[in-house]
Design a protein around this motif. Structure first.
Motif, PDB file in Angstrom:
ATOM      1  N   SER A  50       0.816  -1.211   0.000  1.00  0.00           N
ATOM      2  CA  SER A  50       0.000   0.000   0.000  1.00  0.00           C
ATOM      3  C   SER A  50       0.848   1.259   0.000  1.00  0.00           C
ATOM      4  CB  SER A  50      -0.916  -0.002   1.225  1.00  0.00           C
ATOM      5  OG  SER A  50      -0.142   0.024   2.410  1.00  0.00           O
ATOM      6  N   LEU A  51       2.139   1.108   0.252  1.00  0.00           N
ATOM      7  CA  LEU A  51       3.005   2.280   0.361  1.00  0.00           C
ATOM      8  C   LEU A  51       3.980   2.404  -0.800  1.00  0.00           C
ATOM      9  CD1 LEU A  51       3.564   1.694   4.102  1.00  0.00           C
ATOM     10  CD2 LEU A  51       2.506   3.743   3.184  1.00  0.00           C
ATOM     11  N   LEU A  52       3.866   1.522  -1.783  1.00  0.00           N
ATOM     12  CA  LEU A  52       4.832   1.530  -2.866  1.00  0.00           C
ATOM     13  C   LEU A  52       4.407   2.381  -4.055  1.00  0.00           C
ATOM     14  CD1 LEU A  52       5.934  -2.194  -2.934  1.00  0.00           C
ATOM     15  CD2 LEU A  52       7.275  -0.222  -2.262  1.00  0.00           C
ATOM     16  N   ALA A  53       3.135   2.790  -4.103  1.00  0.00           N
ATOM     17  CA  ALA A  53       2.646   3.494  -5.275  1.00  0.00           C
ATOM     18  C   ALA A  53       3.438   4.763  -5.561  1.00  0.00           C
ATOM     19  CB  ALA A  53       1.167   3.832  -5.107  1.00  0.00           C
ATOM     20  N   GLY A  54       3.850   5.442  -4.483  1.00  0.00           N
ATOM     21  CA  GLY A  54       4.571   6.692  -4.687  1.00  0.00           C
ATOM     22  C   GLY A  54       6.067   6.552  -4.570  1.00  0.00           C
ATOM     23  N   LEU A  55       6.569   5.335  -4.661  1.00  0.00           N
ATOM     24  CA  LEU A  55       7.996   5.100  -4.482  1.00  0.00           C
ATOM     25  C   LEU A  55       8.802   5.800  -5.563  1.00  0.00           C
ATOM     26  CD1 LEU A  55       9.980   3.456  -2.729  1.00  0.00           C
ATOM     27  CD2 LEU A  55       9.883   1.700  -4.485  1.00  0.00           C
ATOM     28  N   GLY A  99      13.625  -1.646  11.058  1.00  0.00           N
ATOM     29  CA  GLY A  99      14.233  -1.069   9.863  1.00  0.00           C
ATOM     30  C   GLY A  99      13.326  -0.059   9.200  1.00  0.00           C
ATOM     31  N   ILE A 100      13.940   0.846   8.434  1.00  0.00           N
ATOM     32  CA  ILE A 100      13.171   1.828   7.683  1.00  0.00           C
ATOM     33  C   ILE A 100      13.575   1.768   6.213  1.00  0.00           C
ATOM     34  CG2 ILE A 100      12.647   3.412   9.566  1.00  0.00           C
ATOM     35  CD1 ILE A 100      15.128   5.034   8.841  1.00  0.00           C
ATOM     36  N   THR A 101      12.793   2.435   5.375  1.00  0.00           N
ATOM     37  CA  THR A 101      13.038   2.467   3.939  1.00  0.00           C
ATOM     38  C   THR A 101      13.136   3.919   3.495  1.00  0.00           C
ATOM     39  OG1 THR A 101      10.671   2.438   3.416  1.00  0.00           O
ATOM     40  CG2 THR A 101      11.778   0.310   3.645  1.00  0.00           C
ATOM     41  N   TRP A 102      13.702   4.109   2.306  1.00  0.00           N
ATOM     42  CA  TRP A 102      14.021   5.462   1.878  1.00  0.00           C
ATOM     43  C   TRP A 102      12.781   6.317   1.613  1.00  0.00           C
ATOM     44  CZ3 TRP A 102      16.054   7.003  -3.584  1.00  0.00           C
ATOM     45  CH2 TRP A 102      16.342   8.374  -3.602  1.00  0.00           C
ATOM     46  N   THR A 103      12.008   5.994   0.575  1.00  0.00           N
ATOM     47  CA  THR A 103      10.888   6.862   0.190  1.00  0.00           C
ATOM     48  C   THR A 103       9.527   6.193   0.320  1.00  0.00           C
ATOM     49  OG1 THR A 103      11.177   6.210  -2.124  1.00  0.00           O
ATOM     50  CG2 THR A 103      12.296   8.213  -1.406  1.00  0.00           C
ATOM     51  N   SER A 104       9.467   4.963   0.796  1.00  0.00           N
ATOM     52  CA  SER A 104       8.196   4.252   0.892  1.00  0.00           C
ATOM     53  C   SER A 104       7.329   4.733   2.049  1.00  0.00           C
ATOM     54  CB  SER A 104       8.444   2.747   1.079  1.00  0.00           C
ATOM     55  OG  SER A 104       9.246   2.234   0.049  1.00  0.00           O
ATOM     56  N   GLN A 118       7.397  -9.417  11.494  1.00  0.00           N
ATOM     57  CA  GLN A 118       6.395  -9.241  12.539  1.00  0.00           C
ATOM     58  C   GLN A 118       5.334  -8.222  12.171  1.00  0.00           C
ATOM     59  OE1 GLN A 118       8.450  -8.433  16.272  1.00  0.00           O
ATOM     60  NE2 GLN A 118       9.004 -10.585  16.526  1.00  0.00           N
ATOM     61  N   LYS A 119       5.768  -7.044  11.720  1.00  0.00           N
ATOM     62  CA  LYS A 119       4.783  -6.025  11.356  1.00  0.00           C
ATOM     63  C   LYS A 119       5.463  -4.915  10.580  1.00  0.00           C
ATOM     64  CE  LYS A 119       5.151  -3.128  15.520  1.00  0.00           C
ATOM     65  NZ  LYS A 119       4.401  -2.476  16.622  1.00  0.00           N
ATOM     66  N   GLU A 120       4.650  -4.036  10.009  1.00  0.00           N
ATOM     67  CA  GLU A 120       5.155  -2.831   9.387  1.00  0.00           C
ATOM     68  C   GLU A 120       4.596  -1.628  10.134  1.00  0.00           C
ATOM     69  OE1 GLU A 120       2.662  -1.433   5.658  1.00  0.00           O
ATOM     70  OE2 GLU A 120       3.191  -3.547   5.421  1.00  0.00           O
ATOM     71  N   PHE A 121       5.224  -0.470   9.945  1.00  0.00           N
ATOM     72  CA  PHE A 121       4.724   0.755  10.553  1.00  0.00           C
ATOM     73  C   PHE A 121       4.969   1.901   9.578  1.00  0.00           C
ATOM     74  CE2 PHE A 121       9.154   0.360  11.772  1.00  0.00           C
ATOM     75  CZ  PHE A 121       9.669   1.642  11.745  1.00  0.00           C
ATOM     76  N   ALA A 122       4.242   2.982   9.768  1.00  0.00           N
ATOM     77  CA  ALA A 122       4.296   4.102   8.836  1.00  0.00           C
ATOM     78  C   ALA A 122       4.908   5.337   9.488  1.00  0.00           C
ATOM     79  CB  ALA A 122       2.898   4.421   8.320  1.00  0.00           C
ATOM     80  N   TYR A 123       5.499   6.179   8.678  1.00  0.00           N
ATOM     81  CA  TYR A 123       5.995   7.482   9.113  1.00  0.00           C
ATOM     82  C   TYR A 123       5.945   8.406   7.900  1.00  0.00           C
ATOM     83  CZ  TYR A 123      10.128   5.349   7.011  1.00  0.00           C
ATOM     84  OH  TYR A 123      10.975   4.697   6.157  1.00  0.00           O
ATOM     85  N   LYS A 124       6.019   9.696   8.140  1.00  0.00           N
ATOM     86  CA  LYS A 124       5.976  10.667   7.054  1.00  0.00           C
ATOM     87  C   LYS A 124       7.393  11.054   6.632  1.00  0.00           C
ATOM     88  CE  LYS A 124       1.496  12.670   8.276  1.00  0.00           C
ATOM     89  NZ  LYS A 124       0.746  13.916   8.622  1.00  0.00           N
ATOM     90  N   GLY A 125       7.559  11.286   5.344  1.00  0.00           N
ATOM     91  CA  GLY A 125       8.855  11.719   4.834  1.00  0.00           C
ATOM     92  C   GLY A 125       9.773  10.547   4.540  1.00  0.00           C
ATOM     93  N   GLU A 126      11.045  10.867   4.351  1.00  0.00           N
ATOM     94  CA  GLU A 126      12.035   9.850   4.014  1.00  0.00           C
ATOM     95  C   GLU A 126      12.618   9.208   5.269  1.00  0.00           C
ATOM     96  OE1 GLU A 126      14.980  11.549   1.466  1.00  0.00           O
ATOM     97  OE2 GLU A 126      13.546  11.953  -0.142  1.00  0.00           O
ATOM     98  N   GLY A 127      13.145   8.004   5.093  1.00  0.00           N
ATOM     99  CA  GLY A 127      13.872   7.320   6.152  1.00  0.00           C
ATOM    100  C   GLY A 127      15.326   7.167   5.746  1.00  0.00           C
ATOM    101  N   TRP A 128      16.256   7.558   6.637  1.00  0.00           N
ATOM    102  CA  TRP A 128      17.685   7.447   6.337  1.00  0.00           C
ATOM    103  C   TRP A 128      18.389   6.548   7.366  1.00  0.00           C
ATOM    104  CZ3 TRP A 128      20.855  11.620   3.469  1.00  0.00           C
ATOM    105  CH2 TRP A 128      20.126  12.113   2.387  1.00  0.00           C
ATOM    106  N   GLY A 129      18.557   7.029   8.601  1.00  0.00           N
ATOM    107  CA  GLY A 129      19.306   6.266   9.590  1.00  0.00           C
ATOM    108  C   GLY A 129      18.503   5.991  10.850  1.00  0.00           C
ATOM    109  N   LEU A 130      18.937   4.954  11.592  1.00  0.00           N
ATOM    110  CA  LEU A 130      18.324   4.603  12.875  1.00  0.00           C
ATOM    111  C   LEU A 130      19.410   4.304  13.900  1.00  0.00           C
ATOM    112  CD1 LEU A 130      15.356   2.120  12.158  1.00  0.00           C
ATOM    113  CD2 LEU A 130      15.195   4.517  12.845  1.00  0.00           C
ATOM    114  N   ALA A 131      19.107   4.612  15.157  1.00  0.00           N
ATOM    115  CA  ALA A 131      19.945   4.218  16.291  1.00  0.00           C
ATOM    116  C   ALA A 131      19.027   4.143  17.499  1.00  0.00           C
ATOM    117  CB  ALA A 131      21.079   5.217  16.519  1.00  0.00           C
ATOM    118  N   ARG A 132      19.603   3.833  18.653  1.00  0.00           N
ATOM    119  CA  ARG A 132      18.806   3.734  19.877  1.00  0.00           C
ATOM    120  C   ARG A 132      19.645   4.144  21.075  1.00  0.00           C
ATOM    121  NH1 ARG A 132      18.081  -1.854  22.732  1.00  0.00           N
ATOM    122  NH2 ARG A 132      18.424  -0.404  24.430  1.00  0.00           N
TER     123      ARG A 132
END
Length: 277
Positions: free
Chosen positions: A17-22, A121-126, A140-154
C-alpha cells in the motif's frame, strides 16, 4: 553456511500500500549538497577528531551499507538499492554473512536498529518501516511514518531516526510513534544530510552524506559538539581494487569500547580510535 530468506514470502499486503509513490533510486543525485558546505564552514570552529586504525576486517564490497549495529559479537547490517536491499547478520572477524533476508525488490532499504528481540528497519521513500524477529528475521509487522527514512539508532529509552534533513526524530520504541524532534546545528548553522546513526557514550554520531565527516551531536540541544574527520580512511590501493561509494556505517561495541566504521561498497570495516587534534 548462510541462511537466506525472502520477505517476498510474507503476506502480499506487506509494503504494497506504500509503494505506489515510491521514487526511483536515481533521484538521490538531485539531493542538495548543502551539508558539505555547512561542514566546511563550521569544522574549524569546533573540536575535530582524527583517528587511529586499530583493526580492519573484511566487508562485502557489494553491500551498499545503509544501517549497521553491533550486538552480542555480531554485526547487523542493512543494504540499499532497489532489488538489492537486505538485512544481514555478519561475523565481524571474517565478514561472513551467516544470516540474510532480502527485502521486496521495490524497496530501498535504509537504517536499522534493535529493541529487545526486535530488529527495526526503515526504507528510503516508501514511508514504511518494518519489524523483524531479531533471531529468526521473521517478519512481525510494518509501521508508517511521514517523509524519508535514512538512519536509525537507539539509546536506553528511545529510537532515533534521521530523514536527510537537519532534524532527528525520537520514537517510542514500543509503538514506533514519533515523540519529539531536535534540530541539529553547528555554531548556529543547520547541518542536514544526517545519514547513518549510532549512539556512543551519550551522544549521537551521524554520518554526513557525501562527506568523510561524522558529527557528534548532543541529543538534548541538537548542537554538534565536535567533528570526526575520517579522510583517507580507505586506502588508495583498496579504492583501486573496488568501486567504493561514500562513507556510511557506524557501529559501537559498548562492552569493549570499540568503534567500527565502513562505507557503501567498501571492502573493509575499520575499528578506529579517536584522536583529538
Amino acid at each position: 553456511m548462510t541462511h537466506r530468506k525472502e520477505i517476498a514470502s510474507l503476506p502480499r499486503r506487506t509494503f504494497s500500500s506504500l509503494l505506489a509513490g515510491l521514487m526511483v533510486c536515481c533521484l538521490a543525485a538531485s539531493q542538495p549538497a548543502s551539508a558539505a558546505t555547512a561542514v566546511s564552514t563550521t569544522t574549524s570552529a569546533l573540536p575535530t577528531y582524527g583517528y587511529q586504525v586499530v583493526n580492519s576486517y573484511p566487508h562485502d564490497a557489494n553491500a551498499f551499507t545503509q544501517g549497521l549495529f553491533y550486538k552480542d559479537g555480531f554485526l547487523y547490517e542493512s543494504t540499499g538499492l532497489q532489488g538489492h536491499s537486505s538485512v544481514r547478520k555478519v561475523k565481524l572477524e571474517t565478514g561472513e554473512v551467516i544470516q540474510k533476508i532480502d527485502l521486496p525488490r521495490q524497496i530501498f532499504g535504509e537504517g536499522i536498529t534493535y529493541w529487545d528481540n526486535r530488529l527495526i528497519g526503515i526504507t528510503w521513500t516508501s514511508q514504511a518501516g518494518y519489524v523483524l524477529d531479531l533471531n529468526s528475521f521473521a517478519f512481525q509487522k510494518e509501521f508508517a511514518y511521514k517523509g524519508e527514512g535514512w538512519g536509525l539508532a537507539r539509546n536506553d529509552s528511545e529510537i532515533i531516526m534521521s530523514d536527510g534533513t537537519a532534524e532527528l526524530r525520537f520514537l517510542n520504541p514500543e509503538t514506533l510513534a514519533e515523540v519529539r524532534r531536535i534540530k541539529v546545528t553547528a555554531r548556529g548553522k543547520p547541518v542536514d544530510q544526517l545519514n547513518e546513526l549510532e549512539w556512543v557514550k551519550g551522544e549521537v554520531f551521524a554520518n554526513i552524506w557525501q562527506t568523510d565527516k561524522i558529527a557528534r551531536i548532543d541529543p538534548k540541544s541538537g548542537n554538534v559538539t565536535a567533528w570526526i574527520d575520517l579522510s583517507g580512511l580507505l586506502p588508495i590501493r583498496e579504492r583501486m581494487m573496488s568501486n567504493p561509494d561514500v562513507l556510511n556505517g557506524i557501529a559501537y561495541d559498548a562492552a569493549h569500547d570499540r568503534l567500527f566504521v565502513t562505507g557503501k561498497l567498501w571492502p573493509r570495516i575499520y575499528e578506529i580510535r579517536l584522536l583529538k587534534r
